[in-house]
Design an enzyme around this catalytic site. Structure first.
Site, PDB file in Angstrom:
ATOM      1  N   HIS A  66      38.007  30.010  41.761  1.00  0.00           N
ATOM      2  CA  HIS A  66      38.219  31.109  41.172  1.00  0.00           C
ATOM      3  C   HIS A  66      39.519  32.043  41.655  1.00  0.00           C
ATOM      4  CE1 HIS A  66      37.096  34.943  38.505  1.00  0.00           C
ATOM      5  NE2 HIS A  66      38.311  35.141  38.726  1.00  0.00           N
ATOM      6  N   HIS A  68      44.173  32.907  40.700  1.00  0.00           N
ATOM      7  CA  HIS A  68      44.976  33.142  39.471  1.00  0.00           C
ATOM      8  C   HIS A  68      46.389  32.918  40.266  1.00  0.00           C
ATOM      9  CE1 HIS A  68      42.361  35.252  36.754  1.00  0.00           C
ATOM     10  NE2 HIS A  68      41.775  35.860  37.842  1.00  0.00           N
ATOM     11  N   ASP A 321      39.049  35.149  43.805  1.00  0.00           N
ATOM     12  CA  ASP A 321      39.667  35.894  42.587  1.00  0.00           C
ATOM     13  C   ASP A 321      41.051  36.395  42.967  1.00  0.00           C
ATOM     14  OD1 ASP A 321      40.070  37.161  39.994  1.00  0.00           O
ATOM     15  OD2 ASP A 321      38.417  38.604  40.340  1.00  0.00           O
ATOM     16  N   PHE A 339      44.784  45.626  37.571  1.00  0.00           N
ATOM     17  CA  PHE A 339      43.615  45.125  38.096  1.00  0.00           C
ATOM     18  C   PHE A 339      43.784  43.844  39.043  1.00  0.00           C
ATOM     19  CE2 PHE A 339      41.523  47.378  34.474  1.00  0.00           C
ATOM     20  CZ  PHE A 339      40.436  48.061  35.262  1.00  0.00           C
ATOM     21  N   GLY A 340      43.491  44.010  40.388  1.00  0.00           N
ATOM     22  CA  GLY A 340      43.487  42.318  40.846  1.00  0.00           C
ATOM     23  C   GLY A 340      43.936  42.751  42.546  1.00  0.00           C
TER      24      GLY A 340
HETATM   25 ZN   LIG Z   1      37.407  38.182  36.006  1.00  0.00          ZN
END
Ligand SMILES: [Zn+2]
Length: 455
Positions: A66, A68, A321, A339-340
């Site tokens: 997971h 990005h 993530d 967010f992140g």
């Molecule tokens: Zn998520």
């Protein structure tokens, strides 16, 4: 490519139950084996490249289900080139990238764009995850069969919940036919509303809107029920709450096909970090937007339950993530910040705190980063078995370093760990037989031939 010899490290490969000091050989971009060189390895080959791994752990390269990579569409946050370099620095050799790009990964054309770009500019293996619904709009399923054929490893609308139970049911039905997991981001949008941090006393004290644990657990419970109904393959993204861990534990006891992941930040940080808590005891300014993540950092009791779930296998694996953002995305009021967190480069150092605190043993941690995620998605990686792709992470578990986001390979400098001292550092990462990361370290300086082979 000449052979490679990784000499004198502690080989830790949970996929084979191996934990011993030994030499590891690589030939033809594959793991050749352990121990003294076989006679055959000497024939018709030049001198091997030698990597001195004395005092280090030699583990399979980490597998991240997971992350990005932001490409296509958000290249100001990250590209496949910068994201995979950051992954390599963190010891990750296989990364599964989420579909919330622009356009989203919901068609064969975008899958092929990601695969092609990764092939040309990436330094580690990139496996795309496709959206569950077209345009990630939650209305209509993507062409799951075609996308599975194109090579996606899972389906996820991550970043957004699939609000419709009917769509989720169909997705899980189809997951059996295409034999790929459905990986939901569990968030009841109506209940969570505009919550920005964990609902609880810290949010109240700071006057920030709460994102309740129940908002996550309602959807975990729903998706487990739908997995039971359909017999489909469910993989729960980023579980963060004690209640969520308990739901997964009970589902597994009932034999429901569910796997789950937890993130380094949820395993090591709490909502007190939003109020300024830091490991080094020097508290930071409250409202640091680099603590804003979805799902949010939870309470200490949740964190402990998550670690216990990771230890006993209820939580199958660790995923990052990794969610890079620009400075502008984060330099604003807490309510409006993206967010992140940028996670690849700090993941191992942060997670080793669990080992240093006695909450997890090192073989279990390595297992949760290697063979366990590979098993959840049925990938042939995360192992040092002879014949497997030569994916290796070499790390010094006692090397201390201070997190300096300006030195990240990632474009995302959004980490709350800036200035913190971590113990444990990845020195060398080998992906598919190529050295893709080599830290500045005196032991490696003694083997100058290695440096010439860095990709
Ligand atoms: Zn998520």
């Amino acid at each position: 490519m000449p052979e490679m010899l990784i000499r004198g490290g502690r080989i830790l490969d949970p996929s084979q139950g191996i934990d011993q000091v030994d030499d590891l050989w690589i030939a033809d971009d594959q793991i050749a084996g352990l121990g003294p060189p076989a006679v055959s390895r000497h024939q018709n080959s030049t001198q091997p490249i030698v990597v001195d791994a004395t005092g280090c752990i030699v583990s399979p390269g980490f597998v991240d289900l997971h992350c990005h990579l932001r490409d296509p569409g958000f290249e100001e946050k990250e590209t496949i080139a910068t994201g995979t370099r950051a992954a390599a620095r963190g010891g990750f050799t296989t990364v599964c990238c989420m579909a919330n790009t622009n356009p989203p990964i919901d068609s064969r054309a975008v899958v092929e764009y990601v695969q092609r770009t990764a092939h040309v500019t990436g330094v580690v293996r990139v496996l795309p995850v496709a959206a569950i619904t077209r345009h990630m709009a939650g209305q209509e399923l993507v062409e799951m069969g075609e996308l599975a054929q194109a090579g996606v490893v899972a389906f996820s609308d991550d970043g957004r919940a699939v609000g419709s139970s009917r769509i989720m049911r169909y997705a899980l039905e189809y997951s059996k036919m295409v034999d790929r997991p459905i990986a939901p981001h569990c968030e009841d949008r109506d209940l969570v509303s505009d919550g920005v941090m964990n609902e609880g006393p810290v949010a109240t004290r700071l006057g920030l809107k709460g994102w309740p644990a129940t908002g996550e657990e309602i959807e975990i419970a729903r998706d487990i029920l739908l997995a039971e109904l359909t017999g489909g393959r469910l993989h729960l993204c980023h579980v963060t709450t004690a209640g969520g861990v308990e739901l997964v534990r009970r589902a597994k006891e009932k034999g429901i096909r569910v796997t789950a992941e937890a993130m380094p930040h949820h395993l090591t940080l709490t909502d007190e970090w939003v109020a300024g808590k830091r490991w080094d005891g020097r508290s930071a300014e409250p409202y640091d937007t680099n603590t804003k993540v979805n799902p949010p950092l939870r309470a200490e009791a949740d964190r402990r339950a998550l670690v216990a779930g990771l230890r006993d296998g209820t939580i199958d694996c660790i995923a990052t993530d990794h969610a890079p953002h620009t400075l502008v995305d984060k330099q604003c009021e807490y309510d409006f910040a993206a967010f992140g967190l940028s996670v690849f480069e700090t993941a191992l150092g942060a997670l080793l705190r669990l080992v240093q605190a006695g909450d997890l043993d090192l073989p279990t941690l390595v297992s949760r980063l290697t063979v366990d995620p590979a098993r959840a998605y049925r990938l042939p990686y995360g192992t040092l078995r002879p014949g497997a792709a030569a994916d290796v992470a070499i790390f010094d578990p006692s090397a201390e370093w201070v997190v300096d986001p300006s030195q990240f390979a990632s474009r995302g400098r959004n980490t709350p760990l800036a200035g913190q001292t971590l113990r444990g550092r990845v020195l060398v990462t080998i992906a598919g037989g190529r050295i893709v990361h080599l830290a500045d370290d005196r032991r490696l300086a003694q083997t100058p031939s290695v440096r010439e082979h860095v990709r």
